[in-house]
Design an enzyme around this catalytic site. Sequence first.
Site, PDB file in Angstrom:
ATOM      1  N   SER A 171       1.253   7.324  -0.976  1.00  0.00           N
ATOM      2  CA  SER A 171       2.052   8.514  -1.259  1.00  0.00           C
ATOM      3  C   SER A 171       1.610   9.165  -2.555  1.00  0.00           C
ATOM      4  CB  SER A 171       3.540   8.147  -1.366  1.00  0.00           C
ATOM      5  OG  SER A 171       4.037   7.722  -0.121  1.00  0.00           O
TER       6      SER A 171
ATOM      7  N   ASN B 148      10.750   3.499  -1.346  1.00  0.00           N
ATOM      8  CA  ASN B 148      10.563   2.273  -0.580  1.00  0.00           C
ATOM      9  C   ASN B 148      11.041   1.028  -1.322  1.00  0.00           C
ATOM     10  OD1 ASN B 148       9.450   3.782   1.452  1.00  0.00           O
ATOM     11  ND2 ASN B 148       7.325   3.320   0.917  1.00  0.00           N
TER      12      ASN B 148
ATOM     13  N   LEU C  29       0.788  -1.233   0.000  1.00  0.00           N
ATOM     14  CA  LEU C  29       0.000   0.000   0.000  1.00  0.00           C
ATOM     15  C   LEU C  29       0.828   1.296   0.000  1.00  0.00           C
ATOM     16  CD1 LEU C  29      -3.001  -0.929   2.341  1.00  0.00           C
ATOM     17  CD2 LEU C  29      -2.793  -1.136  -0.145  1.00  0.00           C
ATOM     18  N   ASP C  30       2.131   1.189  -0.161  1.00  0.00           N
ATOM     19  CA  ASP C  30       2.926   2.413  -0.290  1.00  0.00           C
ATOM     20  C   ASP C  30       4.162   2.156  -1.156  1.00  0.00           C
ATOM     21  OD1 ASP C  30       3.460   5.109   0.069  1.00  0.00           O
ATOM     22  OD2 ASP C  30       4.553   4.814   1.945  1.00  0.00           O
ATOM     23  N   LEU C  31       3.950   1.479  -2.269  1.00  0.00           N
ATOM     24  CA  LEU C  31       5.054   1.200  -3.181  1.00  0.00           C
ATOM     25  C   LEU C  31       5.423   2.470  -3.940  1.00  0.00           C
ATOM     26  CD1 LEU C  31       3.915  -2.246  -4.605  1.00  0.00           C
ATOM     27  CD2 LEU C  31       5.762  -1.831  -2.955  1.00  0.00           C
TER      28      LEU C  31
END
Length: 315
Positions: A183, A153, A147-149
């Site tokens: 993001s 990261n 959920l935040d690729l």
Amino acid sequence: MESSISSQSSLDERNFDDIVLLKRISKAKFPVFLAHSPSLNEYFAVKLFSYKNDKPSVYFLNEARFSALSHKNIISIVHAEFEREGSYQNNKTEYISYLVMELAPYGDFYDLVMTAQISFDDLLARTFFHQLIEGIEYLHAHGVAHLDLKPHNLLIGNNFQLKIADFDLSLIEGDSTIKGKGSKFYRAPELLGSNIRAPELADIYSAGIFLFLLKTRGTLPHTEGMKYKGVNLFELMNEDNDKFWKTHLEFLGEEDNFFDEDFKNLFNSMTKKKAKDRASIQEIKKSKWYNGPIYDDKELIRVMSHYIPNNSRTV
């Protein structure tokens, strides 16, 4: 100035009592430090979380749950400390929690792609995209949605393998709430809402954005709330796809064949506005562009060593 922290309990059989923080290596919300254990003669990355209301951070508690993940394209968490009195940043003493993680010595893909260190061709872009998809497939098979690729990261490990990191916002199947909205520029549109039925499909969308960045050497396909020459690229991507690609060719100054049909088909399938319409991992792996040539591990080391010499390592 060196700062020290000590530990009591380990996720493996090694002892981390003497680990020492050397320097900060990430400017992310939760600071990450290069660390060394003299007794183990090994370097690690240590991610620190300040206590809030005399309790461990909810983000630490969330990320610590992912210590059991084990895959060559995912950063390993080797130790989690829930409560320790420690000091860093001007020697201020406070209660902290921290994670000791595998060190990725070559930094992250934001520095690699967005600062134009490397001129990616399809062969190199496809190689790293394969590694990302392999990591995502493993996560989804274990009920995990990242959920935040985003490039920040996605780290570059030993032998230049892509490593998925930072699970503080991630979700495990059965969780009732999502802890963040991803993001800006990389998140799937549904993350801005409150009703997400298939969180793993948000990872597919973000992987598509990363694929576009690799292909274009750092150009975003669209930017939330911003326009290019008065044009909303997100709307074009979904409502006038031919114009979307033509606009990017104009911006990049490239010829018509820069985006071949196989690439466009793959990207379009991964970034559909409606999550249910996006390609599955299996469909991605069957796509024609995905099945083009890639570098094997030895070739990748040779190619990347040309761009990133050994003296660029963190240690």
